[in-house]
Design a protein around this motif. Structure first.
Motif, PDB file in Angstrom:
ATOM      1  N   VAL A  20      50.366  48.846  46.691  1.00  9.99           N
ATOM      2  CA  VAL A  20      51.284  49.673  46.292  1.00  9.99           C
ATOM      3  C   VAL A  20      50.766  50.800  45.104  1.00  9.99           C
ATOM      4  CG1 VAL A  20      53.264  49.077  43.595  1.00  9.99           C
ATOM      5  CG2 VAL A  20      52.503  47.389  45.483  1.00  9.99           C
ATOM      6  N   ASP A  40      60.116  50.656  46.680  1.00  9.46           N
ATOM      7  CA  ASP A  40      59.532  49.416  45.781  1.00  9.46           C
ATOM      8  C   ASP A  40      58.455  49.318  45.254  1.00  9.46           C
ATOM      9  OD1 ASP A  40      59.513  48.892  48.220  1.00  9.46           O
ATOM     10  OD2 ASP A  40      59.934  46.530  48.017  1.00  9.46           O
ATOM     11  N   ARG A  41      57.115  50.168  46.633  1.00 12.49           N
ATOM     12  CA  ARG A  41      55.886  50.147  46.109  1.00 12.49           C
ATOM     13  C   ARG A  41      55.351  51.153  45.430  1.00 12.49           C
ATOM     14  NH1 ARG A  41      53.596  48.262  50.317  1.00 12.49           N
ATOM     15  NH2 ARG A  41      55.841  47.989  51.719  1.00 12.49           N
ATOM     16  N   ILE A  43      55.507  53.910  42.466  1.00 10.79           N
ATOM     17  CA  ILE A  43      55.890  53.402  40.868  1.00 10.79           C
ATOM     18  C   ILE A  43      55.404  54.759  40.095  1.00 10.79           C
ATOM     19  CG2 ILE A  43      56.058  52.186  39.330  1.00 10.79           C
ATOM     20  CD1 ILE A  43      56.284  49.612  40.777  1.00 10.79           C
ATOM     21  N   ILE A  44      56.412  55.452  39.699  1.00 10.78           N
ATOM     22  CA  ILE A  44      55.600  56.448  38.199  1.00 10.78           C
ATOM     23  C   ILE A  44      56.018  55.911  37.002  1.00 10.78           C
ATOM     24  CG2 ILE A  44      55.523  58.437  37.849  1.00 10.78           C
ATOM     25  CD1 ILE A  44      54.649  58.520  40.180  1.00 10.78           C
ATOM     26  N   GLU A  45      54.955  55.300  36.540  1.00  9.91           N
ATOM     27  CA  GLU A  45      55.020  54.956  35.199  1.00  9.91           C
ATOM     28  C   GLU A  45      54.718  55.037  33.620  1.00  9.91           C
ATOM     29  OE1 GLU A  45      56.142  52.443  36.037  1.00  9.91           O
ATOM     30  OE2 GLU A  45      56.702  51.163  34.296  1.00  9.91           O
ATOM     31  N   MET A  55      50.447  46.244  34.046  1.00  8.65           N
ATOM     32  CA  MET A  55      51.038  45.724  35.222  1.00  8.65           C
ATOM     33  C   MET A  55      50.664  45.648  36.370  1.00  8.65           C
ATOM     34  SD  MET A  55      54.052  49.203  35.510  1.00  8.65           S
ATOM     35  CE  MET A  55      53.654  49.137  36.656  1.00  8.65           C
ATOM     36  N   GLY A  58      49.475  42.477  36.583  1.00 14.26           N
ATOM     37  CA  GLY A  58      50.362  41.162  36.915  1.00 14.26           C
ATOM     38  C   GLY A  58      51.094  41.484  38.071  1.00 14.26           C
ATOM     39  N   MET A  59      50.760  42.626  38.431  1.00 13.37           N
ATOM     40  CA  MET A  59      51.473  42.377  39.947  1.00 13.37           C
ATOM     41  C   MET A  59      50.058  42.127  40.852  1.00 13.37           C
ATOM     42  SD  MET A  59      52.408  46.482  40.261  1.00 13.37           S
ATOM     43  CE  MET A  59      54.561  46.796  40.890  1.00 13.37           C
ATOM     44  N   MET A  61      47.927  39.584  40.393  1.00 15.30           N
ATOM     45  CA  MET A  61      47.983  37.967  40.041  1.00 15.30           C
ATOM     46  C   MET A  61      48.626  37.385  41.193  1.00 15.30           C
ATOM     47  SD  MET A  61      47.748  37.993  35.766  1.00 15.30           S
ATOM     48  CE  MET A  61      46.476  38.550  35.174  1.00 15.30           C
ATOM     49  N   ASP A  62      50.030  38.677  41.325  1.00 12.90           N
ATOM     50  CA  ASP A  62      50.560  37.608  42.135  1.00 12.90           C
ATOM     51  C   ASP A  62      50.944  38.438  43.412  1.00 12.90           C
ATOM     52  OD1 ASP A  62      51.573  35.793  40.791  1.00 12.90           O
ATOM     53  OD2 ASP A  62      53.723  37.093  39.893  1.00 12.90           O
ATOM     54  N   GLY A  63      49.394  39.131  43.891  1.00 16.37           N
ATOM     55  CA  GLY A  63      49.918  38.965  45.714  1.00 16.37           C
ATOM     56  C   GLY A  63      49.577  40.309  46.070  1.00 16.37           C
ATOM     57  N   LEU A  64      50.080  40.999  44.598  1.00 22.76           N
ATOM     58  CA  LEU A  64      50.149  43.060  45.368  1.00 22.76           C
ATOM     59  C   LEU A  64      48.575  43.385  45.540  1.00 22.76           C
ATOM     60  CD1 LEU A  64      53.436  43.618  44.123  1.00 22.76           C
ATOM     61  CD2 LEU A  64      52.563  42.955  46.600  1.00 22.76           C
TER      62      LEU A  64
END
Lengths: 307, 271
Positions: A20, A40-41, A43-45, A55, A58-59, A61-64
């Motif tokens: 990502v 979807d991968r 991301i401009i934040e 963030m 967190g991503m 932590m779930d495999g990204l």
């Protein structure tokens, strides 16, 4: 190197669904094709580094595998606690991609000049800290990043740096690359300083001083083993870095030498322990601080004469 | 706000939390105000299975106000994530139960927290990951009111709204008292609901000590489709302990007198 790094994020994302891109507020048009290919991968934040890092954690932590991209001083200083706790304490494969490592942004002043990034990130448990010499090596680093299990900082140079790395030397995070043999002096360098260290070695060779050059693209975990082995029998060990003399490559070199026994004569070529209040180009400032090939060679000659 | 008297389950969970009373200093205030919020989440709302704590499709719950961790240890132990007897090891040298939650030590701890203002960004990342990976997971982030002094919370709020993450639920334990004193004196938050609405959240409010009211609100999420939810749970710091209720000095306590310890244990009906 910078463009190559970003292009590689796009390329890797096409074949690896973990990848990502997370940017803050990069230049207009950054990775616009990636934005189309994998929306979807991509991301401009916005200008909110603390949130970017949390963030991304967190991503992860779930495999990204997020590549967080902004200016190096904002990645280090602005959100240090998020990097320490959200990323390093959880030992997550977040990649921090810092624009403008070293003096690249010196014209923009001390807020943008990354003279402490290697030290700040080296202090964090589990963080790997890498500074490539050129764009070709960046390709190899980015490929290697996919299988690096923990946090990783990627220091970017200005771009357009001469290519000195060689494919046949291979690349592994944490393994330094011997670039040149020589019997009198060992130069250990990182990032774009390796090209300058090699050029300095040529100057010294002409003066009859043989210099080995070890390219430590990874400042942490530092390859102390090769450093110690190559330091054997040398009259002088020299570290060369585009970074404050506190806590960067020079500290890693000394640490490795000290851990192995009596420390040989050393010389640390780095920026002084102060904010940079000179502007101009990266090259002009490297010259001012004695970090261009001529300056490096002169410092080494002087150090050898003193002994 | 007049909450109903604490029922047996609420008193049981408080007893579990207080089973650490002789082990180390405790953030009494934050722990006690959280009990019903976590009770309703774990009893009625979260789609989780203590036997499969790593199920990718589970709901995540992050205790961002990590200093209230004993409330989390109490409900996790009660749910079978680990033995209730282990709570007495709280903060011991080799314990799995440190004074703030640490991921990886115990099943059920989703993130290491303790420094405030981190949980909402992490939760936002998890909620985005669920969307990218097409998983049904929802993410709940429980924050303190004082915690929302942190600017990072509002950075995360803007992002969550931008992405329209209605699988993300922030809950504020609004006990109106932070370490130094009343929230409205230290750093006023009002109008709290309007602030969150302005940041793009759909807001609901509940009595944070009334399980039925919490169930009513948390059972009807998202508050609005296409928006992240913010639940303001009105609570009382130190709830259930007469010595601590609404007293700033009981934010964190160690070295209790024997009389204080005895009074607390007696009030909760023994240990």
């Amino acid at each position: 190197m910078r463009k190559t790094c970003l292009d590689m994020i796009h390329r890797l994302a096409l074949t690896d669904s973990r990848v990502v891109y997370v940017g803050s507020d990069p230049s207009a048009g950054t990775l616009k094709q990636m934005a189309k290919d994998v929306p979807d991968r991509f991301i401009i934040e916005g200008i909110a580094e603390a949130n970017l890092i949390g963030m991304a954690a967190g991503m992860a932590m779930d495999g990204l595998m997020p590549f967080v991209h902004t200016i190096a001083t904002f990645l280090t200083r602005r959100c240090y606690e998020q990097v320490a706790i959200d990323v390093c304490l959880h030992d997550l494969p977040v990649r921090l991609v810092g624009n403008g490592g070293g003096l690249v942004y010196a014209p923009l002043g001390p807020t943008h000049t990354a003279i402490d990034d290697l030290a700040l990130f080296s202090a964090l448990p589990g963080m790997a800290v890498v500074a490539c010499s050129d764009a070709d090596e960046m390709v190899r680093l980015m490929q290697a990043s996919l299988s690096w299990p923990g946090p990783l900082y990627i220091r970017l140079g200005k771009g357009g740096d001469p290519v000195i790395s060689k494919e046949e030397n291979g690349f592994a995070i944490g393994r330094a690359i011997p670039m040149r043999k020589g019997s009198d002096v060992l130069l250990v360098s990182t990032g774009v300083m390796t090209g300058r260290a090699l050029a300095a070695a040529e100057i010294l060779e002409a003066d009859g001083i043989g210099c080995a050059v070890l390219h430590a693209h990874t400042v942490k975990p530092f390859d102390g083993e090769q450093t110690v082995a190559l330091a054997q029998g040398k009259r002088l060990v020299v570290s060369v870095e585009e970074h404050s003399r506190i806590g960067g490559l020079g500290a890693a070199v000394l640490d490795a030498l000290a851990a192995s026994g009596p420390v040989p004569p050393t010389l640390r070529l780095a920026l002084p322990d102060s904010f940079v209040h000179q502007y101009g180009s990266q090259d002009a400032l490297l010259e001012r601080f004695g970090l261009q090939p001529e300056g490096i060679a002169a410092s080494i000659t002087q150090a050898i004469r003193k002994r | 706000m007049t909450s109903p008297p604490l029922d047996d389950r609420s008193r049981h969970l408080r007893r579990l939390a207080i089973s650490a009373i002789k082990s180390a200093g405790i953030h009494f205030g934050a722990t006690m105000s959280l009990i019903e919020i976590l009770r309703v989440l774990y009893d009625d709302i979260l789609r989780i299975d203590p036997k499969r704590p790593d199920d990718p499709d589970r709901d995540r719950c992050i205790l961002s106000k990590g200093h209230g961790v004993l409330a989390l240890y109490a409900i996790l132990a009660d749910k079978g994530f680990f033995p209730t007897s282990e709570i007495a090891t709280f903060c011991a040298v080799d314990s799995r139960l440190p004074g703030h939650p640490e991921h990886g030590l115990l099943p059920g701890i989703e993130a290491s927290t303790g420094a405030l203002g981190h949980g909402l960004s992490i939760g936002l990342g998890m909620a985005l990951a669920a969307r990218i990976q097409k998983r049904p997971s929802r993410v709940f982030v429980v924050m303190g009111d004082g915690e929302t002094n942190e600017g990072s919370v509002w950075e995360a709020a803007m992002s969550a709204a931008k992405h329209g993450l209605d699988n993300l639920v922030a809950i504020i334990d609004y006990n109106k008292l932070q370490s130094y004193g009343p929230v409205e004196q230290v750093q006023p938050l009002e109008p709290l609901a309007d602030k969150w609405r302005a940041f793009g959240f759909a807001v609901a409010q509940a009595d944070g000590h009334d399980p039925a009211d919490l169930k009513r609100v948390l059972g009807a999420l998202p508050v609005a489709a296409g928006q992240p939810s913010l639940v303001i749970a009105h609570t009382v710091k130190g709830k259930g302990l007469s010595l601590a209720e609404g007293v700033a000095d009981w934010h964190h306590k160690r070295k209790l007198t024997e009389a204080e310890t005895a009074a607390i244990i007696a009030e909760l009906g023994g240990m």
